[in-house]
Design a protein around this motif. Sequence first.
Motif, short mmCIF file in Angstrom:
data_model
loop_
_atom_site.label_atom_id
_atom_site.label_comp_id
_atom_site.label_asym_id
_atom_site.label_seq_id
_atom_site.Cartn_x
_atom_site.Cartn_y
_atom_site.Cartn_z
N VAL A 24 0.86 -1.20 0.00
CA VAL A 24 0.00 0.00 0.00
C VAL A 24 0.89 1.24 0.00
O VAL A 24 1.63 1.49 0.96
CB VAL A 24 -0.94 0.00 1.22
N ARG A 25 0.80 2.01 -1.08
CA ARG A 25 1.63 3.20 -1.21
C ARG A 25 0.83 4.34 -1.86
O ARG A 25 -0.13 4.10 -2.61
CB ARG A 25 2.88 2.91 -2.05
N PHE A 26 1.25 5.57 -1.58
CA PHE A 26 0.60 6.76 -2.15
C PHE A 26 0.89 6.87 -3.64
O PHE A 26 1.93 6.43 -4.12
CB PHE A 26 1.10 8.03 -1.45
N GLU A 27 -0.05 7.54 -4.34
CA GLU A 27 0.09 7.78 -5.78
C GLU A 27 -0.31 9.22 -6.07
O GLU A 27 -1.25 9.75 -5.48
CB GLU A 27 -0.81 6.83 -6.57
N GLY A 28 0.44 9.87 -6.99
CA GLY A 28 0.12 11.24 -7.39
C GLY A 28 1.13 12.24 -6.87
O GLY A 28 1.40 12.30 -5.68
N SER A 29 1.69 13.04 -7.78
CA SER A 29 2.73 13.99 -7.39
C SER A 29 2.18 15.13 -6.53
O SER A 29 2.91 15.72 -5.74
CB SER A 29 3.40 14.57 -8.64
N ILE A 30 0.88 15.45 -6.67
CA ILE A 30 0.23 16.45 -5.82
C ILE A 30 -1.18 15.97 -5.53
O ILE A 30 -1.80 15.27 -6.33
CB ILE A 30 0.22 17.84 -6.47
N HIS A 31 -1.71 16.33 -4.38
CA HIS A 31 -3.00 15.81 -3.90
C HIS A 31 -2.96 14.29 -3.97
O HIS A 31 -3.84 13.65 -4.54
CB HIS A 31 -4.16 16.39 -4.71
N GLU A 32 -1.90 13.75 -3.39
CA GLU A 32 -1.62 12.31 -3.44
C GLU A 32 -2.76 11.50 -2.81
O GLU A 32 -3.40 11.96 -1.86
CB GLU A 32 -0.29 12.02 -2.76
N GLN A 33 -3.00 10.33 -3.35
CA GLN A 33 -4.11 9.49 -2.93
C GLN A 33 -3.61 8.12 -2.48
O GLN A 33 -2.58 7.63 -2.95
CB GLN A 33 -5.11 9.32 -4.08
N ILE A 34 -4.37 7.48 -1.61
CA ILE A 34 -4.01 6.14 -1.11
C ILE A 34 -5.10 5.11 -1.40
O ILE A 34 -4.85 3.91 -1.37
CB ILE A 34 -3.73 6.20 0.42
#
Length: 515
Positions: free
Chosen positions: A142-152
């Motif tokens: 489980v890791r974050f995605e997105g360079s800004i306003h990152e989502q999990i």
Amino acid sequence: MVKPRKLISLCMIVKDEELHLPRCLTSVQGIVDEIIVVDTGSTDQTVAIAERYGARVVLAEWEHDFAKARNTGLALAQGDWILFLDADEELDTHTGKQLLAEACQPVQGLFLQIWNVTGANDDERGGTVHPVLRMFRNDDLVRFEGSIHEQIAASLLRRWPRAVFQLTDTKIIHYGYRQDIVTQKNKLQRNMELLERAVQKEPDNSFHQYNIGVEYLRAGMPSKALEAFRSARQQQGFEQLSYAHLVVKYEVRSLLSLSQWAEAADIARLGAAQFSDYPDLHHYHALALAQCGQLHAAVSSAAAALGIGAAPPQYHTEDGIGTYRTSYMLGRLKEVQLDTQGVVQAYIAALRFHPTLTPPLYRLCRYLRIAGEEARIASILAAQLACRSEEAVIKVAAIMSASGCLQAAKAWVSWHAVQLGSEAAEVLARWTKQAEHGAVKAEDEQQEEPGERYADLCERADRHLERLQLVLSPDTGMRQNVVPFVSPPAETFPVKALAMIRLLLPCEEGWRIRG
């Protein structure tokens, strides 16, 4: 010896946060079992402060990628759960400890309530409220995605396709949208640059379009914001997006900022039909209709918002919509209709929703004075407001006096002098003497507000109301017993009168005071 199990790991990314970090880390004491701070280049005391709170600090180069920075912390976390906060946030004192019980639930993710403080000080009144996935089970996949306003969420669902998410009452207070903090951190420019890169890479990504639209609107560029929101709305599958209601609302707000009242009313009407239990769209529909001169329809939409009340938890909302802010707006509309009974009901409702508010009380007193019904003010308020201390009585009396209703203030104080007993009566008698000599001021007049003071706003609005009556009423000024005014159809509404209605609804809906 077996090491004690860690339940919750707090993971943060920071840079130059010495002013805010202590408040954040203090708020999680006794709740989290470890703190991991990824510092992306601080030049102040941020690292030292984090270490003072027992945090494990990791120094990392900033690569213009929020997800990558957050994942650096996740890789080191040992807790069963990950909680992530920003330095300009804090866990609410009253609800934060509930996370310990929530972490025992058989779920994969927890939504916490984010309260965005938008005022000049730390008062939450008037901010925005929305649920956000901020705590989730720790897992290597489980890791974050997105360079800004990152989502999990997407990563969680790939790991557990049948993941269960639970909505909690735990509140996070976010101060980062306060104007002084936004300016200090140059947040708008930073976010804009990152989002523009993201949009260039994925022009059909609705989430990027929505987020850059929000930044444009905050930066005072409503035309660009409108274009972005409409682009998001045109993407395939838009209706199924969890933030679809927000895109529609911000499209309406962009149109209002551009003074495109009729189109704003139309979009709000369609949005309110689609999201019928979302009070914000009914509220903004009322506002747009009022700007078009369709007062009866505006009143109906405001009543629809009040009928729903505060937004259900799945919606991003604004504090007071469906409750005190909508009631206040309804009171302003009732003033324009010259509906005295409606004015009283709306402003009293606003005060019941939020008893410490002063604008509804100012408006109510001023309106009744102009209507020639000052003698009723004390009895109306005595029947509707419970003041159990001389301090509360004096606060209300001072507002009456500042509104030009000294006789009503004296009657109010005299009535409470009898109700509260001899000790309070002495204090109230002293206030009455001072008031007669002009030596008392309302609290709002003693402390300068950012921008215009409420009393100044009310006085100016009164002048517009009196001029409006000359245009629309057959008499010269208000009669002693006001008959509710029935507005003509929008197409026959005098242009001059319509302009005055807009002045009666300053700063969006008469609630937000801006310099």
